[in-house]
Design a protein around this motif. Structure first.
Motif, PDB file in Angstrom:
ATOM      1  N   SER A 274     -11.596  13.236  -6.268  1.00  0.00           N
ATOM      2  CA  SER A 274     -11.462  12.972  -4.835  1.00  0.00           C
ATOM      3  C   SER A 274     -11.997  14.150  -4.030  1.00  0.00           C
ATOM      4  O   SER A 274     -12.746  13.973  -3.059  1.00  0.00           O
TER       5      SER A 274
ATOM      6  N   ASP B  63     -10.449   7.788  -5.382  1.00  0.00           N
ATOM      7  CA  ASP B  63      -9.304   7.755  -4.469  1.00  0.00           C
ATOM      8  C   ASP B  63      -8.397   8.940  -4.763  1.00  0.00           C
ATOM      9  O   ASP B  63      -8.192   9.308  -5.931  1.00  0.00           O
TER      10      ASP B  63
ATOM     11  N   LYS C 269       0.831  -1.203   0.000  1.00  0.00           N
ATOM     12  CA  LYS C 269       0.000   0.000   0.000  1.00  0.00           C
ATOM     13  C   LYS C 269       0.865   1.252   0.000  1.00  0.00           C
ATOM     14  O   LYS C 269       0.589   2.215  -0.712  1.00  0.00           O
TER      15      LYS C 269
ATOM     16  N   ASP D 241     -14.273   1.840  -9.033  1.00  0.00           N
ATOM     17  CA  ASP D 241     -14.279   1.939  -7.570  1.00  0.00           C
ATOM     18  C   ASP D 241     -13.052   2.672  -7.038  1.00  0.00           C
ATOM     19  O   ASP D 241     -12.960   2.946  -5.839  1.00  0.00           O
ATOM     20  N   LYS D 242     -12.094   3.017  -7.925  1.00  0.00           N
ATOM     21  CA  LYS D 242     -10.865   3.697  -7.477  1.00  0.00           C
ATOM     22  C   LYS D 242     -10.786   5.149  -7.936  1.00  0.00           C
ATOM     23  O   LYS D 242      -9.878   5.863  -7.502  1.00  0.00           O
TER      24      LYS D 242
ATOM     25  N   HIS E 125      -5.484   9.198  -7.602  1.00  0.00           N
ATOM     26  CA  HIS E 125      -5.596   8.097  -8.568  1.00  0.00           C
ATOM     27  C   HIS E 125      -5.944   8.643  -9.942  1.00  0.00           C
ATOM     28  O   HIS E 125      -6.779   9.546 -10.082  1.00  0.00           O
TER      29      HIS E 125
ATOM     30  N   GLN F 271     -12.095  -0.133 -12.854  1.00  0.00           N
ATOM     31  CA  GLN F 271     -11.406   0.948 -12.136  1.00  0.00           C
ATOM     32  C   GLN F 271     -12.359   1.976 -11.558  1.00  0.00           C
ATOM     33  O   GLN F 271     -11.925   2.949 -10.937  1.00  0.00           O
TER      34      GLN F 271
ATOM     35  N   GLU G 251       2.339   1.597  -3.348  1.00  0.00           N
ATOM     36  CA  GLU G 251       1.328   2.113  -4.275  1.00  0.00           C
ATOM     37  C   GLU G 251       1.084   3.593  -4.020  1.00  0.00           C
ATOM     38  O   GLU G 251       0.996   4.387  -4.955  1.00  0.00           O
TER      39      GLU G 251
END
Length: 925
Positions: free
Chosen positions: A603, A586, A409, A582-583, A589, A580, A412
């Motif tokens: 975001s 973020d 994490k 659901d991201k 992202h 993608q 990332e």
């Protein structure tokens, strides 16, 4: 008197003999009858055989076992038992009963048995631990000192045992009993059941350790696996009933003791090695780690010595204090590990202490100091230790998985943040370029008075863009710190949203996007935080316009009920993959293929919506566009008294300057440039920067523009410019990919490329140069520097062109390092050479053979050689003709036709124009 005295003496001695003999009378209805109280024992001092023992002159003095001090009994002795049966039976056996000592230690090493009646041997048996299985009187069940006995009513028999011990460390055992066949054949001892339970448990732990070692590749698990395997084999060696011992040690049981000793030592070494690996004692406790290594070496030496003694001097064993030393040292190490702050070291110390405390209890238990009902301490020690290690490893695995997940994490997040900072620096450097560049020109008075207003407007727009980016970052910081508060007030929501929507009209017109807006007929009045609602709508509309191509569609529709506001922002742009979605909310992202922003807009929009008690959903498909639907409560009942700002003035903040930094089209006069000037293609997605670079270069070059890399590639192939300037970060195709594509295309491989970027790191520069970029310029840049770099690259190409025109197209070209340009010229030369005698071979045929259009071929050859294609073909033919004439390969007419000229007269004219003399004068020259 004498006769009476003799009679009394005889009666006295007979009574003594009968008392000493302690004749045992079996009871028919008891399946197990202990014989220990009736056994007589004597040491075999003279090493007598049974035949010698039965002779009256060699009679030994037997004493009742219960009256003899066990310490005086040597490991080589005779035992006698006298039986006087009161019934007849063939169903009884004599053997040792189960004691606390089990496995290979249960039973005497050698127990030869003779059954005697009237000084005559009527039966003989060889039993004992070291007796091969096939030679034992009873094969199964395995009972090391078991033999059959035939009972005849009133027929006295005497049984002699010659007991000896050579490899067994345990004392001689005398717990013999008369046992019925039913008891022996139908009862399984608790130790047998315990052995199989123990082996099964260790097998499960073995599999656990092996599987998790394969998963983690951590050495602790493989040591745990080895310990479980050693303990499972150890228990199998203790139990003679199993197939393992019967397969491998049936003929030579003595080697079972050797294997047992090896496994015992190996078990101790593996435990210590596991602790070194699991607790990382080399780093945690270096000095104690060396002590652990010393203990392992010491145990290894003891094992080797013991094995040698077993083989050379079976009766000889090492003193117990040698083993006691390693025992005590390991306890000290366990205590030291317990005192550390490291959790894994403490668990290791606890496991060591558990093991050795219960092993000490096992010694007490074997010597009857602990009661018989006490659970087997040896099994408790090993099973308990393995359970402790199992849970500690499971915890370690869980922590390791958690750490790996956190590391992944963090990795990332690091990559996301690096990408974010690269993007945000690009977003900062582009407006800075458009502010600092014009400012410098204004200082130098190099901008005409009529153009100053346009540049001042550009600087203001980009200043607003910078302010918007900074405000977004500050908003994220406030949201993260919980310092942003919701301040709703009664608001004309329709008026606010119409103003925001109208601010994108100019952007839609400029980008040629169909922009549709829909509002309900009735004005929407409700409670909302105007500032946050404006930021949400601006971010969603900015994204929609950013990723929608020309002639695309963006729609903004609003609807409401009494309590909630709902609006939808929809486009038919690039879209996003469903996996993608659901991201996308973020922080930082970015979906692949949608580069060019900062990664914080969506975001920020979502977090502001959550603060406003709203929700957002998205539907998208790659290549078909995206649809964002927002729902926000606008009734007062949804907000607390502290969130409602009654005194707030009903004003609407203009969003005209917050349309993602888009340029407002300026009315500028068309600048007529000289067509003889070099052609420069600018590939840049930012309209202002595109305009600024174009204005800067137009006095010196012809200029063409492209809004992204994909369009830039198409224009480059079509126009074959003299130089290409490209931004690195662009939608659809970035500058790196564009440069790569340009260098791979035969028509464009020669064109110099300058990359513009906000990434100042050497890694980014190297990545650009590796794709074939000729130069790299970091924003903000100086306009004059850009002009000089373009001129230098074009001048270098000019020098290269002159060299190619003189040498590379020649019949005997100069050897050069292979390159795309050199390969292209060689291909052209080969095509001309293959068709040199074909008078119909011209520019069209050459272009067709190398898969370029005539215009592309013309611009590329002009750029590389300074010659047009028809001129190049003619000059090559003339050079070949000169060579043929010098070699006397024919007269003038023949050479003219051989080199593709339609007539000797035209050939002579071209030849004279090229070389300054007629073909006929070649021999004189």
């Amino acid at each position: 008197m004498i006769n009476k005295a003799v009679a009394y003496c005889c009666i006295f001695f007979l009574s003594c003999a009968i008392a000493q003999a302690q004749v045992f009378v079996p009871v028919p209805n008891q399946p197990v009858q202990s014989l220990s109280d009736y056994l007589q024992v004597t040491n075999n001092k003279n090493s007598l055989t049974i035949e010698q023992l039965l002779k009256p002159e060699n009679a030994l003095s037997f004493q009742p076992l219960k009256n003899v001090d066990p310490s005086t009994i040597k490991k080589d002795c005779w035992v006698k038992l006298e039986l006087l049966p009161s019934f007849s039976s063939n169903d009884f056996y004599i053997g040792l009963t189960q004691q606390k000592v089990s496995g290979i230690s249960h039973g005497n090493d050698n127990a030869d048995v003779w059954i005697v009646n009237n000084h005559t041997i009527i039966a003989k048996y060889a039993t004992g631990n070291l007796t091969p299985f096939a030679a034992r009187p009873v094969a199964r069940p395995v009972n090391h000192n078991l033999f059959p006995v035939t009972l005849n009513e009133k027929q006295a028999i005497t049984i002699y045992w010659h007991l000896s011990s050579t490899v067994n460390a345990e004392p001689l055992q005398f717990n013999f009993a008369l046992q019925h066949r039913f008891v022996i054949s139908n009862s399984s001892s608790p130790s047998d059941k315990l052995a199989w339970f123990y082996t099964g448990l260790m097998t499960i732990l073995f599999i656990f350790g092996l599987v998790f070692y394969i998963i983690t590749r951590e050495k602790s698990f493989i040591w745990f696996t080895a310990i479980a395997a050693a303990l499972a084999l150890h228990m199998q060696l203790l139990n003679s009933e199993n197939l393992l011992t019967q397969w491998f040690f049936a003929k030579h049981p003595v080697y079972q003791f050797h294997a047992f000793l090896i496994l015992t030592s190996l078990f101790a070494i593996l435990i210590l090695q596991f602790i070194r690996s699991f607790a990382k004692t080399k780093q945690l406790l270096p000095l104690w780690d060396k002590m652990l290594q010393g203990v392992m070496a010491y145990i290894t030496i003891l094992a080797v010595i013991s094995l040698v003694l077993l083989e050379i001097k079976p009766a000889k064993q090492l003193p117990e204090y040698f083993y006691l030393l390693s025992f005590v040292t390991t306890i000290v190490i366990g205590l030291r590990l317990m005192l550390t702050k490291d959790l894994y070291a403490r668990w290791s110390g606890f496991a060591l202490l558990w093991l050795f405390v219960f092993q000490f209890c096992g010694i007490l238990w074997n010597n009857n100091i602990l009661p018989a009902w006490f659970p087997n301490p040896w099994v408790t020690a090993q099973v308990g230790m393995m359970i402790i290690l199992f849970f500690s490893l499971a915890y370690r695995f869980k922590q390791s998985a958690k750490e790996k997940a956190e590391a992944a994490k963090l990795l990332e997040m690091d990559a996301i943040k690096s990408r974010f900072f690269a993007n945000i620096s690009h977003e900062f450097r582009t407006p800075l370029t458009l502010m600092l560049g014009p400012l410098k020109q204004l200082e130098e008075n190099s901008i005409e008075a009529g153009q100053q207003k346009k540049y001042i407007s550009m600087m203001r727009r980009n200043g607003d863009r910078l302010l918007q980016l900074i405000n977004q970052l500050l908003d994220l910081s406030k949201l993260e710190g919980g310092k942003m508060e919701l301040q709703v007030a009664k608001t004309d929501i329709t008026g606010l949203l119409k103003t925001i929507a109208a601010s994108f009209d100019s952007l839609a017109e400029q980008n040629q996007i169909n922009y549709h807006v829909h509002f309900p007929e009735k004005n929407i009045i409700g409670y909302a935080d105007r500032d946050k609602l404006e930021k949400i709508v601006v971010n969603l509309l900015s994204n929609a316009f950013r990723f929608t191509a020309a002639n695309g569609t963006v729609s903004f529709s609003v609807e409401t009920d009494e309590k909630r506001l709902r609006f939808t922002v929809q486009d038919n742009g690039v879209g996003m993959p469903k996996e993608q979605l659901d991201k996308i909310f973020d922080r930082f992202h970015q979906v692949a293929g949608t580069e060019g922003g900062t990664g914080i807009g969506l975001s920020l929009a979502k977090e502001l919506l959550q603060l406003h008690k709203g929700q957002i959903s998205v539907q998208s498909e790659t290549g078909k566009g995206s649809s964002f639907r927002v729902s926000i409560p606008i009734a007062a009942e949804f907000y607390s008294a502290t969130e409602i700002n009654v005194a707030a003035p009903v004003t609407i903040n203009s969003a005209a300057t917050q349309n993602n930094g888009a340029a407002v089209p300026a009315d500028t006069e068309d600048i007529i440039t000289d067509p003889s000037l070099p052609l420069v293609l600018i590939t840049e997605d930012n309209i202002d920067l595109q305009q600024y670079i174009s204005d800067t270069l137009q006095p010196y070059f012809q200029v063409q523009v492209a809004g992204n890399g994909k369009i830039g590639l198409q224009k480059a192939i079509e126009l074959i410019p003299d130089c290409i300037i490209s931004d690195v970060m662009m939608p659809e195709m970035n500058g790196i990919e564009l440069c790569k594509q340009l260098k791979q295309q035969p028509a464009t491989s020669h064109i110099p490329v300058i990359l513009l970027t906000a990434k100042a790191g050497s890694g980014s520069r190297i990545e650009g140069l590796q794709t074939g970029a000729d130069d790299y310029l970091i924003k903000p840049f100086d306009g004059q520097e850009l002009i000089v770099r373009i001129q230098n690259l074009i001048e270098q190409r000019k020098q290269l062109r002159e060299r190619y025109s003189q040498q590379v197209i020649s019949i005997q070209p100069e050897e050069r390092t292979p390159s795309a340009e050199h390969d292209f010229i060689i291909t052209v030369r080969r095509m001309i050479e293959e068709n040199i005698d074909n008078e119909l071979f011209g520019v069209a045929e050459l272009a067709n053979n190398i898969h370029l259009s005539r215009s592309q071929l013309h611009r590329k050859l002009k750029a590389l050689t300074g010659q047009a294609p028809n001129e190049l073909i003619r000059n090559y033919r003339l050079e070949r003709a000169l060579q043929l004439l010098q070699q006397h390969s024919g007269n003038i007419s023949e050479v003219a036709f051989q080199t593709g000229f339609s007539s000797p007269a035209y050939f002579s004219k071209c030849f004279s124009d090229r070389y300054g003399y007629a073909p006929g004068e070649v021999r004189k020259k």
